[in-house]
Enzyme design. Structure first.
Site, short mmCIF file in Angstrom:
data_model
loop_
_atom_site.label_atom_id
_atom_site.label_comp_id
_atom_site.label_asym_id
_atom_site.label_seq_id
_atom_site.Cartn_x
_atom_site.Cartn_y
_atom_site.Cartn_z
N HIS A 284 -1.99 13.10 7.97
CA HIS A 284 -2.68 12.82 9.22
C HIS A 284 -4.21 13.65 8.66
CE1 HIS A 284 -4.61 13.95 13.52
NE2 HIS A 284 -5.21 15.30 12.95
N GLU A 285 -3.95 14.51 8.40
CA GLU A 285 -5.68 15.38 7.77
C GLU A 285 -6.33 14.18 7.21
OE1 GLU A 285 -7.11 17.16 8.67
OE2 GLU A 285 -5.20 18.33 10.03
N HIS A 288 -7.64 11.03 8.35
CA HIS A 288 -9.39 11.41 8.77
C HIS A 288 -10.43 10.39 7.30
CE1 HIS A 288 -8.92 13.41 12.45
NE2 HIS A 288 -8.48 14.64 11.51
N GLU A 366 -9.18 11.38 15.96
CA GLU A 366 -7.52 12.44 16.32
C GLU A 366 -6.90 10.90 16.50
OE1 GLU A 366 -6.75 14.96 15.05
OE2 GLU A 366 -8.96 15.39 15.27
N ASP A 370 -4.04 10.12 13.61
CA ASP A 370 -2.49 10.16 13.73
C ASP A 370 -1.44 8.62 13.64
OD1 ASP A 370 -1.95 12.08 15.27
OD2 ASP A 370 -2.57 12.24 17.20
ZN LIG Z 1 -7.03 16.04 12.97
#
Ligand SMILES: [Zn+2]
Length: 429
Positions: A284-285, A288, A366, A370
């Site tokens: 997930h990070e 980004h 976000e 995801d």
């Molecule tokens: Zn996040």
């Protein structure tokens, strides 16, 4: 001039009252909504979240929202005290009449900002203390001793002075000597400073408060390294932080760019997640980074500060901007620090009403991160990891939808998990 001054006083007062009303309305909506759903775990989570955990999250959310209302009311009173009731004017007059003026215009201006910062900091202390040692403590999250809290306070004040004073001095100097386009120069200086902080924060500043170690667990490390290679990242950017030193809240974040790019896991997070779940959170990070969310944030920050400095450039030359906020401009000295200070106090009253726009962008990011994680790892791991995180941080599963639109940088659990489920289904078919 007097007319404009009165008009501006009216606009300022109206925005102050409107903002306070809006914030109170939103907080009371959130409190009522959470309280109404406290009795039962939402159906979608009935098998995964206990009633006890659900009610703890409700109580924690309500306690924070109530305290937040007190803070808002106090903040509005303090703002009124600084402006229309004459606080900044009195401080400014006292400094103007002092012997500091003998050392040029910069020193009295820096003294004004420092004195303002000191008084505001002291006024905030009771709130930070109560929030840490009463609310966080009551729900079992606080791990700080008073001694550590005090050491943090001293350290962060010193760090703030060491990095803050030079940039403020530089901006004040540009305001005073760079001509009518000073705001463009000041914007350039401010941008350079922000980029510097973006590099310095993860590498120099954050390590003053926490220990950052490379991941030690060999099996987990091998897994995580494989994931990072698969996604095209250098594994040296992964760190574990001793967050448990201050709080039981678990988290992970990404920061920096270029060589300073890194993903940070709290030790509290690693303790609660299985290796597969750690992988999912890391993915997930990394999502980004893949979606360039940091660069997008920086670019929008650049654009907004340019508009801000241009506006400040105009306002600082209008007498009504000072008098309308209860401040008499200096007749002989410089007014740059006064303009900067008043601007920073007034802008949030207006920007509050566009904050849902930025929260919306953040929630969109976000969802994108995801989706990236679900594509790179087992989506079920991300689901169970998120569920554990929402539960361990006592985040409510039933926030008020309007409150969410205004304030939530991360979508509520139900929305995030809801979005993942269809993609899980399509992955298996
Ligand atoms: Zn996040």
């Amino acid at each position: 001039m007097t007319d404009y001054s009165l008009v501006f006083t009216g606009v300022f007062s109206a925005m102050l009252v409107l903002g306070l009303l809006a914030k109170f309305y939103l907080a009371s909506r959130q409190i009522r909504h959470v309280a109404r759903h406290r009795g039962a775990v939402p159906a979608a989570f009935a098998n995964t979240i206990s009633l006890e955990a659900h009610q703890k999250a409700a109580d924690y959310t309500i306690a924070k929202a109530r305290f937040g209302m007190l803070e808002m009311a106090f903040g509005a009173a303090v703002l009124l005290g600084w402006t229309l009731l004459g606080g900044i004017d009195a401080l400014n007059q006292a400094l103007a009449g002092s012997s500091l003026g003998a050392y040029g215009t910069l020193l009295p201006q820096l003294a004004l900002l420092a004195a303002f910062g000191l008084v505001s900091g002291v006024l905030d202390l009771p709130f930070t203390l109560y929030s840490t040692f009463r609310i966080e403590e009551r729900f079992g999250f606080n791990k700080m001793t008073f001694k550590l809290w005090l050491a943090d306070l001293v350290k962060s004040t010193l760090v703030g002075l060491v990095i803050g004073l030079p940039i403020v001095a530089l901006i004040l100097w540009l305001m005073g000597s760079a001509g009518s386009l000073w705001w463009l120069w000041a914007w350039g200086a401010w941008m350079g400073f922000n980029l510097l902080v973006l590099v310095l924060y993860p590498t120099v500043i954050a390590p003053m408060f926490n220990k950052f170690k490379p991941l030690e667990d060999e099996a987990l490390k091998a897994r995580v390294t494989a994931l990072m290679q698969r996604c095209g990242f250098a594994a040296k950017g992964l760190f574990v932080m001793d967050g448990s030193k201050r709080s039981a809240h678990a988290n992970a974040y990404f920061t920096g760019f270029g060589a300073a790019k890194r993903v940070v896991f709290y030790d509290t997070l690693l303790k609660q997640l299985s290796p597969g779940e750690v992988d999912a959170v890391l993915a997930h990070e990394l999502g980004h980074f893949k979606h360039k969310h940091i660069i997008k944030r920086i670019v929008s920050m650049f654009a907004m500060s340019l508009a801000g400095f241009a506006l400040l450039g105009w306002l600082s030359s209008q007498v009504w901007f000072y008098t309308g906020l209860g401040v008499r401009p200096n007749l002989n000295g410089a007014n740059d620090a006064l303009a900067l200070l008043l601007f920073l106090l007034v802008v949030p009253l207006f920007s509050f009403f566009i904050s849902p726009l930025f929260a919306q962008f953040s929630r969109k990011h976000e969802f994108e991160a995801d989706a990236y994680a679900v594509a790179q790892t087992d989506g079920r791991d991300l689901q169970s990891a998120l569920l554990k995180l929402y539960q361990d941080n006592a985040s409510t599963l039933t926030p008020d939808p309007v409150f969410v639109k205004f304030y939530y940088s991360h979508p509520p659990a139900s929305e995030r998990l809801g979005r993942m489920t269809p993609s899980l289904e399509s992955a298996t078919t």
